[in-house]
Enzyme design. Sequence first.
Site, short mmCIF file in Angstrom:
data_model
loop_
_atom_site.label_atom_id
_atom_site.label_comp_id
_atom_site.label_asym_id
_atom_site.label_seq_id
_atom_site.Cartn_x
_atom_site.Cartn_y
_atom_site.Cartn_z
N GLU A 52 6.77 6.75 -8.13
CA GLU A 52 6.00 5.02 -7.91
C GLU A 52 5.52 4.45 -9.31
O GLU A 52 5.04 4.28 -10.27
CB GLU A 52 4.75 5.57 -7.60
CG GLU A 52 3.58 4.62 -7.00
CD GLU A 52 2.28 5.40 -6.29
OE1 GLU A 52 1.93 5.62 -5.10
OE2 GLU A 52 1.26 5.14 -7.23
N ASP A 83 6.99 -2.74 -0.40
CA ASP A 83 6.00 -2.66 -1.06
C ASP A 83 4.67 -3.12 -1.01
O ASP A 83 5.32 -4.49 -0.64
CB ASP A 83 6.42 -2.62 -2.53
CG ASP A 83 5.81 -1.86 -3.17
OD1 ASP A 83 5.34 -0.68 -3.31
OD2 ASP A 83 4.48 -2.64 -4.10
N SER A 84 3.68 -3.03 -0.55
CA SER A 84 2.93 -3.95 -0.01
C SER A 84 1.55 -3.55 -0.94
O SER A 84 1.53 -2.50 -2.09
CB SER A 84 2.19 -3.41 1.59
OG SER A 84 4.02 -3.82 2.61
N PHE A 160 -3.89 2.04 9.22
CA PHE A 160 -3.47 2.63 8.09
C PHE A 160 -3.90 2.78 7.42
O PHE A 160 -4.23 0.63 7.03
CB PHE A 160 -2.36 3.26 7.81
CG PHE A 160 -1.47 2.61 7.59
CD1 PHE A 160 -1.13 1.60 8.58
CD2 PHE A 160 -0.62 2.23 6.12
CE1 PHE A 160 -0.18 0.34 8.13
CE2 PHE A 160 -0.30 2.19 5.93
CZ PHE A 160 0.38 1.07 7.30
N TYR A 162 -5.35 0.66 4.42
CA TYR A 162 -7.24 -0.84 4.52
C TYR A 162 -7.13 -0.80 5.21
O TYR A 162 -8.45 -2.05 5.82
CB TYR A 162 -6.50 -1.56 3.03
CG TYR A 162 -6.20 -1.08 1.86
CD1 TYR A 162 -7.19 -0.98 0.60
CD2 TYR A 162 -4.83 -0.49 1.24
CE1 TYR A 162 -7.21 -0.07 -0.27
CE2 TYR A 162 -4.63 -0.10 -0.29
CZ TYR A 162 -6.28 0.69 -0.98
OH TYR A 162 -5.93 0.61 -2.22
N ASP A 163 -6.48 -0.90 6.58
CA ASP A 163 -6.93 -1.52 7.51
C ASP A 163 -8.11 -1.53 8.53
O ASP A 163 -8.78 -2.85 8.50
CB ASP A 163 -5.79 -1.38 9.00
CG ASP A 163 -4.32 -1.35 8.92
OD1 ASP A 163 -4.54 -2.94 8.10
OD2 ASP A 163 -3.29 -1.35 9.63
N LYS A 181 -1.26 -7.25 15.08
CA LYS A 181 -0.95 -6.93 13.65
C LYS A 181 0.21 -7.17 13.48
O LYS A 181 0.14 -8.26 12.29
CB LYS A 181 -1.48 -5.87 13.45
CG LYS A 181 -1.37 -5.07 11.93
CD LYS A 181 -1.59 -3.93 11.65
CE LYS A 181 -1.08 -3.69 10.00
NZ LYS A 181 -1.06 -2.54 9.16
N HIS A 186 1.15 -9.24 7.04
CA HIS A 186 1.90 -9.56 5.93
C HIS A 186 3.37 -9.02 6.00
O HIS A 186 4.50 -9.69 6.23
CB HIS A 186 1.23 -8.74 4.96
CG HIS A 186 0.96 -7.21 4.96
ND1 HIS A 186 0.05 -7.18 5.79
CD2 HIS A 186 1.06 -6.06 4.11
CE1 HIS A 186 -0.73 -5.83 6.35
NE2 HIS A 186 -0.09 -5.26 5.12
N ARG A 187 3.10 -7.28 6.79
CA ARG A 187 4.40 -6.70 6.82
C ARG A 187 5.31 -7.42 7.98
O ARG A 187 6.71 -7.64 8.55
CB ARG A 187 4.42 -5.37 7.18
CG ARG A 187 5.42 -4.13 8.28
CD ARG A 187 5.75 -3.44 8.03
NE ARG A 187 4.47 -2.69 6.27
CZ ARG A 187 3.52 -1.91 6.33
NH1 ARG A 187 2.67 -2.16 7.08
NH2 ARG A 187 3.21 -1.71 5.01
P1 ITT Z 1 6.01 3.59 0.34
O1 ITT Z 1 6.19 3.60 -1.06
O2 ITT Z 1 7.03 5.84 0.69
O3 ITT Z 1 6.98 3.12 1.30
P2 ITT Z 1 3.03 3.62 0.35
O4 ITT Z 1 2.26 3.91 1.39
O5 ITT Z 1 3.40 4.10 -0.68
O6 ITT Z 1 4.81 4.35 1.27
P3 ITT Z 1 2.71 1.10 -0.35
O7 ITT Z 1 2.93 1.61 -1.92
O8 ITT Z 1 3.88 0.02 -0.43
O9 ITT Z 1 2.98 2.31 0.54
O10 ITT Z 1 1.21 0.81 -0.43
C1 ITT Z 1 0.22 0.07 -0.83
C2 ITT Z 1 -0.84 0.58 -0.09
O11 ITT Z 1 -1.51 0.01 0.37
C3 ITT Z 1 -0.73 2.38 0.38
O12 ITT Z 1 -2.40 3.06 0.23
C4 ITT Z 1 -0.80 1.92 1.99
O13 ITT Z 1 -1.43 3.02 2.86
C5 ITT Z 1 -0.69 0.82 1.88
N1 ITT Z 1 -0.99 -0.16 2.70
C6 ITT Z 1 0.66 -0.36 3.01
N2 ITT Z 1 0.36 -1.87 4.13
C7 ITT Z 1 -0.67 -1.31 4.92
C8 ITT Z 1 -1.24 -1.74 5.76
O14 ITT Z 1 -0.43 -2.61 6.52
N3 ITT Z 1 -2.87 -1.58 6.46
C9 ITT Z 1 -3.14 -0.96 5.08
N4 ITT Z 1 -2.52 -0.97 4.30
C10 ITT Z 1 -1.96 -0.80 3.45
#
Ligand code: ITT
Length: 210
Positions: A52, A83-84, A160, A162-163, A181, A186-187
């Site tokens: 990370e 990455d989100s 899941f 922050y939803d 959704k 965003h996704r």
């Molecule tokens: P990978 O990096 O292995 O793909 P991750 O869960 O670590 O998985 P991110 O770093 O992209 O993924 O996610 C950052 C945080 O944002 C993480 O706590 C996710 O649960 C949350 N997150 C990501 N996408 C989300 C969504 O669509 N809705 C709500 N929370 C989200």
Amino acid sequence: MAKVKSAICWRHVLNRYAMLYFITSNPNKVKEIKELIAGRIAIQHINYEYPELQLDTIEEVAMASANYIRRMKEVKTPFFIEDSGLLIHALNDFPGPFSAFVFRKIGNEGILRLMDGKTDRRAVFKTVIAFCQTADDEPRLFTGTVEGRITDNERGAGGFGYDPIFEYEGRTFAEMSTVEKNRVSHRGRAFMEFLRHCTGKVGCALYNKK
Ligand code: ITT
């Protein structure tokens, strides 16, 4: 509002890529992407946890992660990662690229506490997909964002992360089905941008702007 159009040029994607590998440790992301493609193209999930990286932007994290993965000996291509992050206006776009760490440490409850008394509840969810066609290719980035607001309380049992605290047009993402959704998230938007690239077709519009 942006609406996903049903007529996507899936055939063009299939002609170009027999298989796409989606590398993530998060099964919820896989569920959403699988729902979106509905079996029309072949995506194989590789459950791999990569380091990370703490960088200043989500774009930089996505780029650096894809670069890390493409240098691994056993990498399968073409692959994409994503990455989100959640960017909250009143908190100067925090947690942004630190969203995973912050969620693990303080969760939605902690975010709601930080937002206590704030009247500006605006927030943006962002996804950056990084795609490598081969291990020799620099990653290509595709971005999707959605504007919403941070609620006063957690609401909804779906989704899941922050939803439950991210509200879009009156409902939190956790109060929507995966299909609902995906249509606005965003996704969903980033993935449609990515597919537009995969089709290699100009004019193969994936959104109707209303
Ligand atoms: P990978 O990096 O292995 O793909 P991750 O869960 O670590 O998985 P991110 O770093 O992209 O993924 O996610 C950052 C945080 O944002 C993480 O706590 C996710 O649960 C949350 N997150 C990501 N996408 C989300 C969504 O669509 N809705 C709500 N929370 C989200």
